[in-house]
Design a protein around this motif. Structure first.
Motif, PDB file in Angstrom:
ATOM      1  N   ALA A  47     -14.523   3.712 -13.695  1.00 54.15           N
ATOM      2  CA  ALA A  47     -13.898   2.489 -14.205  1.00 54.15           C
ATOM      3  C   ALA A  47     -12.597   2.229 -13.457  1.00 54.15           C
ATOM      4  N   ASP A  48     -12.227   0.970 -13.352  1.00 53.45           N
ATOM      5  CA  ASP A  48     -10.979   0.614 -12.688  1.00 53.45           C
ATOM      6  C   ASP A  48      -9.796   1.143 -13.485  1.00 53.45           C
ATOM      7  N   PRO A  49      -8.759   1.656 -12.802  1.00 56.33           N
ATOM      8  CA  PRO A  49      -7.569   2.132 -13.514  1.00 56.33           C
ATOM      9  C   PRO A  49      -6.723   0.966 -14.000  1.00 56.33           C
ATOM     10  N   ALA A  50      -5.713   1.260 -14.782  1.00 53.19           N
ATOM     11  CA  ALA A  50      -4.799   0.234 -15.286  1.00 53.19           C
ATOM     12  C   ALA A  50      -3.829  -0.162 -14.172  1.00 53.19           C
ATOM     13  N   GLY A  51      -3.223  -1.298 -14.305  1.00 55.96           N
ATOM     14  CA  GLY A  51      -2.195  -1.731 -13.369  1.00 55.96           C
ATOM     15  C   GLY A  51      -2.731  -2.392 -12.112  1.00 55.96           C
ATOM     16  N   LEU A  52      -3.914  -2.982 -12.168  1.00 57.42           N
ATOM     17  CA  LEU A  52      -4.490  -3.647 -11.005  1.00 57.42           C
ATOM     18  C   LEU A  52      -3.953  -5.066 -10.892  1.00 57.42           C
ATOM     19  N   TYR A  53      -4.196  -5.666  -9.728  1.00 55.49           N
ATOM     20  CA  TYR A  53      -3.794  -7.060  -9.526  1.00 55.49           C
ATOM     21  C   TYR A  53      -4.509  -7.963 -10.524  1.00 55.49           C
ATOM     22  N   GLU A  54      -3.801  -8.997 -10.970  1.00 58.30           N
ATOM     23  CA  GLU A  54      -4.424 -10.065 -11.744  1.00 58.30           C
ATOM     24  C   GLU A  54      -5.143 -10.975 -10.746  1.00 58.30           C
ATOM     25  N   LEU A 141     -10.399   7.079  -4.465  1.00 56.41           N
ATOM     26  CA  LEU A 141     -10.549   5.756  -3.868  1.00 56.41           C
ATOM     27  C   LEU A 141     -11.419   5.887  -2.629  1.00 56.41           C
ATOM     28  N   LYS A 142     -12.460   5.096  -2.523  1.00 57.81           N
ATOM     29  CA  LYS A 142     -13.367   5.101  -1.371  1.00 57.81           C
ATOM     30  C   LYS A 142     -13.454   3.692  -0.825  1.00 57.81           C
ATOM     31  N   VAL A 143     -13.652   3.573   0.472  1.00 60.53           N
ATOM     32  CA  VAL A 143     -13.908   2.278   1.091  1.00 60.53           C
ATOM     33  C   VAL A 143     -15.103   2.439   2.012  1.00 60.53           C
ATOM     34  N   GLU A 144     -15.892   1.374   2.152  1.00 65.08           N
ATOM     35  CA  GLU A 144     -16.989   1.378   3.113  1.00 65.08           C
ATOM     36  C   GLU A 144     -17.182  -0.036   3.623  1.00 65.08           C
TER      37      GLU A 144
END
Length: 161
Positions: A47-54, A141-144
């Motif tokens: 799940a996404d953590p708290a404090g992400l961009y709006e 955190l992963k990116v592809e």
């Protein structure tokens, strides 16, 4: 002699031998099971953590792509560096402290501490407190890189809608 039988290498060898015997038995009983499709399961996403961009704060797609590209490059570079460090440490860990050529090899006590889980488990068992409570680590955190044509959804500022 008993120490040789209890070494991790011996345990791995025995496990490997048992796996080979099990494969041989399966090849006689159910040969199709050995050639079954062994595709990797899809990665589980946390799940996404708290404090992400709006939604109105999300940076431009170009900025996100540049950050992801740099993160991927740096992560790959860190993995390569870690492999090199482990290989060098194998040699250096076996050396006694001293000066070797132009390099001084020595050890310093660590300032880090970690809980003694064996002792904590012993205390929990002695007092009948059940299993030791554990907490999950933070998600990685992963990116592809993805092919946008394969995504099949409209992408708006990096957010699939």
């Amino acid at each position: 002699m008993l120490n040789l039988l209890m070494s991790p290498r011996t345990a791995r060898t025995v496990r490997s031998l048992l796996g080979t015997v099990a494969d041989a038995v399966r090849s006689v009983i159910d040969p199709a099971a050995l050639v079954a499709d062994h595709t990797e399961p899809a990665p589980v996403e946390a799940a996404d953590p708290a404090g992400l961009y709006e939604a109105d704060e999300i940076p431009a797609t170009e900025t996100i792509e540049a950050a992801a590209r740099e993160y991927d490059r740096a992560a790959d570079q860190a993995r390569r560096a870690d492999r090199g460090k482990r290989a060098a440490k194998k040699v250096l860990d076996k050396l006694p402290a001293g000066v070797y050529g132009t390099w001084r090899v020595f050890r310093t006590p660590s300032s880090r501490q970690t809980p003694d889980l064996a002792e904590i488990t012993r205390i929990f068992k002695a007092h009948g407190l059940g299993p030791v409570p554990m907490k999950a680590c933070a998600p990685s955190l992963k990116v592809e890189l993805v092919d946008v044509a394969l995504v099949g959804t409209e992408v708006l500022a990096g957010v699939a809608v």
